[in-house]
Design an enzyme around this catalytic site. Structure first.
Site, short mmCIF file in Angstrom:
data_model
loop_
_atom_site.label_atom_id
_atom_site.label_comp_id
_atom_site.label_asym_id
_atom_site.label_seq_id
_atom_site.Cartn_x
_atom_site.Cartn_y
_atom_site.Cartn_z
CG ASP A 183 46.78 -16.40 67.99
OD1 ASP A 183 47.30 -16.70 68.78
OD2 ASP A 183 45.84 -17.35 67.41
CG HIS A 185 49.13 -20.80 66.54
ND1 HIS A 185 49.51 -21.21 66.40
CD2 HIS A 185 47.70 -19.96 66.66
CE1 HIS A 185 48.19 -22.34 65.99
NE2 HIS A 185 47.11 -21.74 66.41
CD GLU A 209 43.76 -16.58 70.34
OE1 GLU A 209 43.85 -17.53 69.60
OE2 GLU A 209 43.07 -15.35 69.73
CD GLU A 235 44.87 -21.51 71.35
OE1 GLU A 235 44.75 -21.99 70.02
OE2 GLU A 235 43.84 -19.81 71.60
CG ASP A 257 37.94 -24.86 72.65
OD1 ASP A 257 36.77 -25.75 72.11
OD2 ASP A 257 38.55 -24.28 71.14
CG HIS A 284 39.87 -21.10 70.75
ND1 HIS A 284 39.93 -22.02 70.24
CD2 HIS A 284 40.76 -20.34 70.30
CE1 HIS A 284 40.75 -22.53 69.87
NE2 HIS A 284 41.76 -21.69 69.42
#
Length: 382
Positions: A183, A185, A209, A235, A257, A284
Site C-alpha cells: 500500500d 497510501h 495499492e 478507497e 469502500d 476496502h
C-alpha cells in the site's frame, strides 16, 4: 414497513454506527463514516433522515436515488458515506423482513468462502517479516503493508531501496505460496510511483495499492503502463462515475469502500463496471463489523471478487473496542485457512449488541488522522 427512527452512535476507536427502525419493529444497522470526520457524517445522516422518515424501508433503490440526487449539491465523501450507511441498514432490514441474507437478494451466492487478508506492521524489514510469518502461520494466505512512510515528490534512491528491502523481507518470510500487497497510501507522486514500482516486480505483489492520490487519477494510466504489477485503488472514490476513468486506464483491482461509496447498492454497480473492464474488486475495509458484514454480502454475490480486507486486530490500543466486541456472536467472522464461510443469517448476517453500542456511544470519540511533515516543515501525505 415505514421508517420511524434513525439514530447514530459514535463508538471507539473511530467509527460511526447507524440504527434504523421501522414501524413493524425491524431494525437495520449501517456504518456511515469518514475516518476523522465521524461527527460531520453523523450530521449528514440526520439531515438526510428528513427525507426518509415515514417512507417505506423496502424501497431501497428509490431511497438511494432520492438521497444522492434529490439535492442540488451532490457527491463527495461526507454525503456518499452518509448514504452508504443508510443503504447498508436498509438492506439489513429487507433481508431480515424476508428472512434471507443480503447476498441471496442480490442473486444468490457465487462462492462458498471468501478469501481474507490482513495488515502487518513494522518499520524495519525484520519486524514486517516476523509479523507476516505470524499471519501466515495463523492460517492467512495474504498480507498487506505500507511500502514507505512519508515520501518527497522526488525522493532519493535510498527511499526506493528501503521499499525493496521491506518487500523482499516479507516475500522471504511467507514464501511463494502466499500473497503480499503493498500500500502506497497515495504518498508517492506520479513520477515517484513510476520510479518505485519496477523495484518491486521481482517480488510479485498481488497488487500495489493507491500508488498516486485520487486527484491524479487521470495519470494512473502512465503508472499502469510502466509496470507489470497489478494496480489497485478506489478507497477514495465514491461512485461508479469516479471509477469510470481509472477503470478505462487499466487498473486491475477496484477497491470501493462499502462505508464511503454509496453502500451495497452502489458498490454492486461499481463491481459490474469493473467486470466490463476485466478488473476485479477487493473492497476496502479498515473499519468495524457492520462495514465488514456489508462487504461480505457483496463478496459472496459478485463474480469478479478477488480478496477481502479486514480489520480484526489491526492494532488499536487495549482501551479500544475491536470489531468483534460489538457483536452478540462473533463466530460469523471466524476464519479457517484464510477464508470466511458464507453467512446464512438474514440481512447483513450479524447481530449487533445494542447495549454495548449504546454504552460505548456515551464516551464517543474524536479520532483524527495523524499529520505528517517533511524535514523542511512542509505538509506530507499521511
Amino acid at each position: 414497513m415505514n421508517i420511524v427512527t434513525v439514530e447514530t452512535f459514535l463508538v471507539r476507536p473511530r467509527w460511526l454506527f447507524l440504527r434504523i427502525e421501522t414501524d413493524e419493529g425491524h431494525v437495520g444497522w449501517g456504518e456511515p463514516v469518514v475516518e476523522g470526520r465521524a461527527a460531520t457524517v453523523a450530521a449528514a445522516v440526520h439531515e438526510l433522515s428528513d427525507l426518509i422518515i415515514g417512507t417505506d424501508a423496502a424501497r431501497i433503490e428509490d431511497i438511494w436515488q432520492t438521497l444522492t440526487k434529490g439535492g442540488f449539491y451532490r457527491g463527495g465523501p461526507v454525503l456518499s458515506s452518509a448514504v452508504a450507511g443508510i443503504d447498508q441498514a436498509l438492506w439489513d432490514i429487507k433481508g431480515k423482513a424476508l428472512g434471507a441474507p443480503v447476498h441471496e437478494l442480490l442473486g444468490g451466492p457465487v462462492r462458498d468462502r471468501v478469501r481474507m487478508y490482513t495488515w502487518i506492521h513494522g518499520d524495519e524489514p525484520g519486524e514486517l517479516a516476523e509479523s507476516a510469518r505470524r499471519a501466515v502461520e495463523g492460517g492467512l494466505t495474504a498480507v498487506k503493508f505500507n511500502g514507505s512512510d512519508r515520501l518527497l515528490p522526488l525522493d532519493t534512491p535510498a527511499a526506493v531501496k528501503r521499499l525493496a528491502r521491506r518487500t523482499a523481507a516479507v516475500r522471504e518470510a511467507i514464501g511463494d505460496e502466499a500473497d503480499l500487497a503493498v500500500d502506497f497510501h497515495g504518498r508517492a507522486s506520479t513520477a515517484m510511483a513510476r520510479r518505485m514500482l519496477p523495484a518491486l516486480e521481482e517480488y510479485d505483489p498481488l497488487f500495489v495499492e493507491e500508488p498516486v492520490l485520487p486527484e491524479f487519477s487521470r495519470e494512473i494510466g502512465a503508472v499502469v503502463a510502466g509496470t507489470s504489477i497489478p494496480v489497485a485503488l478506489g478507497e477514495r472514490l465514491y461512485s461508479r462515475w469516479d471509477f469510470r476513468e481509472v477503470l478505462s486506464a487499466g487498473i486491475a483491482v477496484a477497491q470501493p469502500d462499502l462505508s464511503h461509496a454509496g453502500g451495497i447498492s452502489e458498490v454492486r454497480r461499481i463491481a459490474a463496471a469493473a467486470e466490463a473492464h476485466d478488473a476485479v474488486i477487493a473492497p476496502h475495509c479498515p473499519l468495524g463489523p457492520i462495514a465488514l458484514a456489508a462487504c461480505l454480502q457483496i463478496d459472496f454475490a459478485t463474480p469478479n471478487f478477488l480478496i477481502q480486507e479486514q480489520n480484526l486486530g489491526i492494532g488499536y490500543t487495549s482501551a479500544d473496542a475491536g470489531p468483534l466486541d460489538y457483536l452478540v456472536d462473533p463466530a460469523v467472522f471466524t476464519q479457517r485457512d484464510g477464508f470466511v464461510e458464507r453467512p446464512t443469517a438474514p440481512g447483513l448476517g450479524i447481530e449487533i449488541d445494542e447495549a454495548v453500542v449504546r454504552a460505548a456511544a456515551e464516551a464517543g470519540h474524536r479520532w483524527r488522522n495523524p499529520l505528517w511533515r517533511h524535514r523542511d516543515g512542509s505538509l506530507a501525505e499521511w
